[in-house]
Design a protein around this motif. Sequence first.
Motif, PDB file in Angstrom:
ATOM      1  N   ILE A  71     -17.615 -25.997  20.744  1.00  0.00           N
ATOM      2  CA  ILE A  71     -17.826 -27.434  20.806  1.00  0.00           C
ATOM      3  C   ILE A  71     -17.058 -28.000  21.991  1.00  0.00           C
ATOM      4  O   ILE A  71     -15.885 -27.663  22.200  1.00  0.00           O
ATOM      5  N   THR A  72     -17.699 -28.841  22.761  1.00  0.00           N
ATOM      6  CA  THR A  72     -17.024 -29.496  23.877  1.00  0.00           C
ATOM      7  C   THR A  72     -17.294 -30.995  23.819  1.00  0.00           C
ATOM      8  O   THR A  72     -18.364 -31.429  23.378  1.00  0.00           O
ATOM      9  N   LEU A  86     -12.154 -28.703  24.311  1.00  0.00           N
ATOM     10  CA  LEU A  86     -13.003 -27.546  24.055  1.00  0.00           C
ATOM     11  C   LEU A  86     -12.506 -26.861  22.798  1.00  0.00           C
ATOM     12  O   LEU A  86     -11.342 -26.456  22.723  1.00  0.00           O
ATOM     13  N   ASP A  87     -13.377 -26.740  21.783  1.00  0.00           N
ATOM     14  CA  ASP A  87     -13.054 -26.068  20.527  1.00  0.00           C
ATOM     15  C   ASP A  87     -13.909 -24.815  20.393  1.00  0.00           C
ATOM     16  O   ASP A  87     -15.081 -24.820  20.782  1.00  0.00           O
ATOM     17  N   TYR A  88     -13.353 -23.768  19.793  1.00  0.00           N
ATOM     18  CA  TYR A  88     -14.110 -22.541  19.584  1.00  0.00           C
ATOM     19  C   TYR A  88     -13.689 -21.906  18.263  1.00  0.00           C
ATOM     20  O   TYR A  88     -12.531 -21.986  17.842  1.00  0.00           O
ATOM     21  N   ASP A  89     -14.665 -21.286  17.592  1.00  0.00           N
ATOM     22  CA  ASP A  89     -14.448 -20.647  16.305  1.00  0.00           C
ATOM     23  C   ASP A  89     -15.362 -19.426  16.247  1.00  0.00           C
ATOM     24  O   ASP A  89     -16.580 -19.558  16.114  1.00  0.00           O
ATOM     25  N   LEU A  90     -14.784 -18.228  16.366  1.00  0.00           N
ATOM     26  CA  LEU A  90     -15.557 -17.009  16.538  1.00  0.00           C
ATOM     27  C   LEU A  90     -15.277 -16.027  15.406  1.00  0.00           C
ATOM     28  O   LEU A  90     -14.111 -15.788  15.052  1.00  0.00           O
ATOM     29  N   TYR A  91     -16.343 -15.447  14.841  1.00  0.00           N
ATOM     30  CA  TYR A  91     -16.244 -14.448  13.779  1.00  0.00           C
ATOM     31  C   TYR A  91     -16.708 -13.091  14.311  1.00  0.00           C
ATOM     32  O   TYR A  91     -17.708 -13.006  15.030  1.00  0.00           O
ATOM     33  N   PHE A  92     -15.978 -12.020  13.905  1.00  0.00           N
ATOM     34  CA  PHE A  92     -16.282 -10.682  14.386  1.00  0.00           C
ATOM     35  C   PHE A  92     -16.292  -9.684  13.232  1.00  0.00           C
ATOM     36  O   PHE A  92     -15.654  -9.913  12.192  1.00  0.00           O
TER      37      PHE A  92
END
Length: 275
Positions: A71-72, A86-92
């Motif tokens: 998200i920006t 700038l937001d980020y949320d990452l799943y692995f």
Amino acid sequence: MNKLVLILLVNNLIIAQTGEDSLSADQKSGWLAFPFVSYTPETEWAFGAAGLFYFRTPSNNFVDSRASNIITAAQYTTKKQIMVELDYDLYFLNDDYRFYGYISYNKFPSSFFGVGNFTKKEDEEVYTPKYFFIKNTFIKRLIAKNKGGLYVGLHQEFRYDKITESEPDGIINTTQLTGSKGGNVSGLGVNAIYDTRDNTFSSSDGEYVEAQLSFFTKYFFSDFNFNHLFFDLRKYKSLSIFNLQTVLAMQFSASFTSGEVPFYVLPTFGGSYNM
């Protein structure tokens, strides 16, 4: 606080309306973007744009996996305030690992009333800080439940502040207020999160519980030595009231600091994330 928001343009795909934060097998990604106009007493008129891009990471591509997102947003106000984030949320690896955080830059003329429980309206003074803030968290799932479970891990924080303008006879300039000259706030910490929400974008059922303990010292290149303990508890419940689908959402949060804490990172009530 009165607030007016006008959405001018929205992409025709809104992920929150789907009721799911996982993507179908043939839907690898999507996006949402819009400009906006808003008004609050703190900012007066604000103009900006925001965008969301959601997707699956290559190692997290099973059908029921949670969607990663970036998200920006950028905003400028008639009080000459600038905010870029700038937001980020990452799943692995089948949701077993999560990396999330945000980077922001702000030039935000603001009001300061002093520190403590007995500040007065007549003590208001205006000051202008410029600050850069970055925070990253990496957690691993230890116990799986529903789409989430229990996660533990580490986080890193760094913030640089510069007070560019303040009133010559105000509290910031005339007292030994911690942080009156700005400086680095840098630290490491531990996180524990229990998350069983059905949807990370628009929750209607489940719980979210987070405990976070942070340490800021000169060993982490901080100009200030202090500790921060934070709790966030949320509960979501779907209800049917008069044949209307309704969500009851409850939240409790608490923030505790000790040591040499700059005034601009002391716990506050209100703002973008807390009422």
